[in-house]
Design a protein around this motif. Structure first.
Motif, mmCIF file in Angstrom:
data_model
loop_
_atom_site.group_PDB
_atom_site.id
_atom_site.type_symbol
_atom_site.label_atom_id
_atom_site.label_comp_id
_atom_site.label_asym_id
_atom_site.label_seq_id
_atom_site.Cartn_x
_atom_site.Cartn_y
_atom_site.Cartn_z
ATOM 1 N N LYS A 87 6.163 3.769 3.761
ATOM 2 C CA LYS A 87 5.004 3.715 2.878
ATOM 3 C C LYS A 87 4.028 4.815 3.259
ATOM 4 O O LYS A 87 3.554 4.850 4.398
ATOM 5 C CB LYS A 87 4.337 2.345 2.985
ATOM 6 C CG LYS A 87 5.234 1.168 2.603
ATOM 7 C CD LYS A 87 4.528 -0.154 2.744
ATOM 8 C CE LYS A 87 5.460 -1.309 2.386
ATOM 9 N NZ LYS A 87 4.781 -2.615 2.519
ATOM 10 N N THR A 136 0.539 3.621 4.888
ATOM 11 C CA THR A 136 0.547 2.865 6.139
ATOM 12 C C THR A 136 1.561 3.382 7.149
ATOM 13 O O THR A 136 1.561 2.953 8.296
ATOM 14 C CB THR A 136 0.857 1.388 5.864
ATOM 15 O OG1 THR A 136 2.179 1.292 5.301
ATOM 16 C CG2 THR A 136 -0.146 0.794 4.890
ATOM 17 N N LYS A 137 2.427 4.295 6.707
ATOM 18 C CA LYS A 137 3.492 4.847 7.558
ATOM 19 C C LYS A 137 4.489 3.780 8.001
ATOM 20 O O LYS A 137 5.192 3.934 8.995
ATOM 21 C CB LYS A 137 2.910 5.585 8.768
ATOM 22 C CG LYS A 137 2.053 6.783 8.407
ATOM 23 C CD LYS A 137 1.545 7.495 9.643
ATOM 24 C CE LYS A 137 0.790 8.760 9.273
ATOM 25 N NZ LYS A 137 -0.378 8.513 8.437
ATOM 26 N N GLU A 138 4.547 2.667 7.277
ATOM 27 C CA GLU A 138 5.530 1.627 7.556
ATOM 28 C C GLU A 138 6.808 1.891 6.773
ATOM 29 O O GLU A 138 6.808 2.586 5.757
ATOM 30 C CB GLU A 138 4.964 0.255 7.162
ATOM 31 C CG GLU A 138 3.737 -0.163 7.960
ATOM 32 C CD GLU A 138 3.154 -1.467 7.437
ATOM 33 O OE1 GLU A 138 3.628 -1.940 6.378
ATOM 34 O OE2 GLU A 138 2.236 -1.996 8.073
ATOM 35 N N SER A 139 7.894 1.313 7.241
ATOM 36 C CA SER A 139 9.154 1.434 6.512
ATOM 37 C C SER A 139 9.096 0.596 5.239
ATOM 38 O O SER A 139 8.397 -0.413 5.163
ATOM 39 C CB SER A 139 10.321 0.973 7.382
ATOM 40 O OG SER A 139 10.452 1.795 8.518
ATOM 41 N N ASN A 140 9.864 1.022 4.242
ATOM 42 C CA ASN A 140 9.887 0.304 2.971
ATOM 43 C C ASN A 140 11.336 0.129 2.526
ATOM 44 O O ASN A 140 12.119 1.065 2.594
ATOM 45 C CB ASN A 140 9.114 1.083 1.904
ATOM 46 C CG ASN A 140 8.745 0.214 0.725
ATOM 47 O OD1 ASN A 140 7.923 -0.680 0.847
ATOM 48 N ND2 ASN A 140 9.353 0.472 -0.416
#
Length: 231
Positions: free
Chosen positions: A1, A4-8
């Motif tokens: 993402k 947020t630099k989170e995985s998606n």
């Protein structure tokens, strides 16, 4: 993402392995994701597209670029423009006939345009896109070993212009293509092999001065991989 630099997780609603993923970032911070999964007939493979916004929320379900299960589509490439348009290209194989095809997807919610063919008897598709105007160009390797074909299109996918690559001789193995901003031309990297020696070339094509030129980047016992460059 992106925010947020989170995985998606990309959910395609099709059970089984997924391969050959490519992604293009959109100007508003989202992204367009393409890959390969099994076709509806569970016998062949097809290219799918799914769009996400900057928060990683899917803007639509994953859809097949070619909705017909006939043939196999692999090696997808994708580009995105400020206009909201997304272009997807791929290698297509049907009845032992190989070709390079593409489809334009306008803004989310708008119907995609019809499939179009870049070249027949060709494979190894690559895409360069002008993110400001939406114009784009495809390159591919001709199956008869005669070299590389390059076609440039306007933002509507119309008025294709064939570009001539200097020194793109036989035994061309792979090619990468990129936009050279702000000039309207394109840079093409391709690899040729003669005997046991490989040579990587950079060709500048369609520049404002009208002078196509080629630069030799490297030479030696190089593997047949697909080089890439970005600006």
């Amino acid at each position: 993402k992106p925010e947020t630099k989170e995985s998606n997780k990309v959910v395609t609603d099709v059970v089984g392995n997924h391969w050959l993923a490519e992604v293009a970032c959109t100007p508003e911070g989202g992204f367009a994701f393409v890959g390969v999964r099994k076709d509806a007939d569970n016998k062949t493979f097809g290219v799918f597209l799914q769009r996400f916004d900057a928060k990683g929320t899917a803007q639509s379900k994953a859809t097949y670029v070619n909705p017909e299960p006939a043939g196999t589509q692999v090696h997808p490439v994708v580009g995105a423009a400020k206009t909201g348009a997304v272009v997807v290209g791929y290698d297509d194989s049907l009845n032992k006939q190989e070709s390079v095809k593409f489809r334009i997807y306008p803004k989310p919610g708008e119907a995609p345009k019809s499939l179009a063919t870049v070249a027949t008897n060709a494979k190894g598709v690559n895409l360069a896109m002008n993110s400001d105007t939406g114009a784009f160009a495809f390159s591919a390797i001709l199956n008869n070993g005669s070299g590389v074909t390059v076609k440039r299109y306007d933002e509507t996918g119309s008025n294709p212009e064939a570009l001539t690559l200097p020194n793109a001789g036989p035994l061309t193995l792979q090619v990468a293509l990129t936009t050279l901003a702000p000039d309207p031309g394109y840079g093409v990297i391709y690899l040729t092999r003669s005997g046991g020696t490989s040579t990587i070339h950079l060709s500048l094509v369609g520049t404002q001065d009208g002078q196509n030129r080629t630069i030799q980047l490297s030479q030696g016992n190089l593997p047949p991989y697909r080089p890439a460059v970005a600006y």
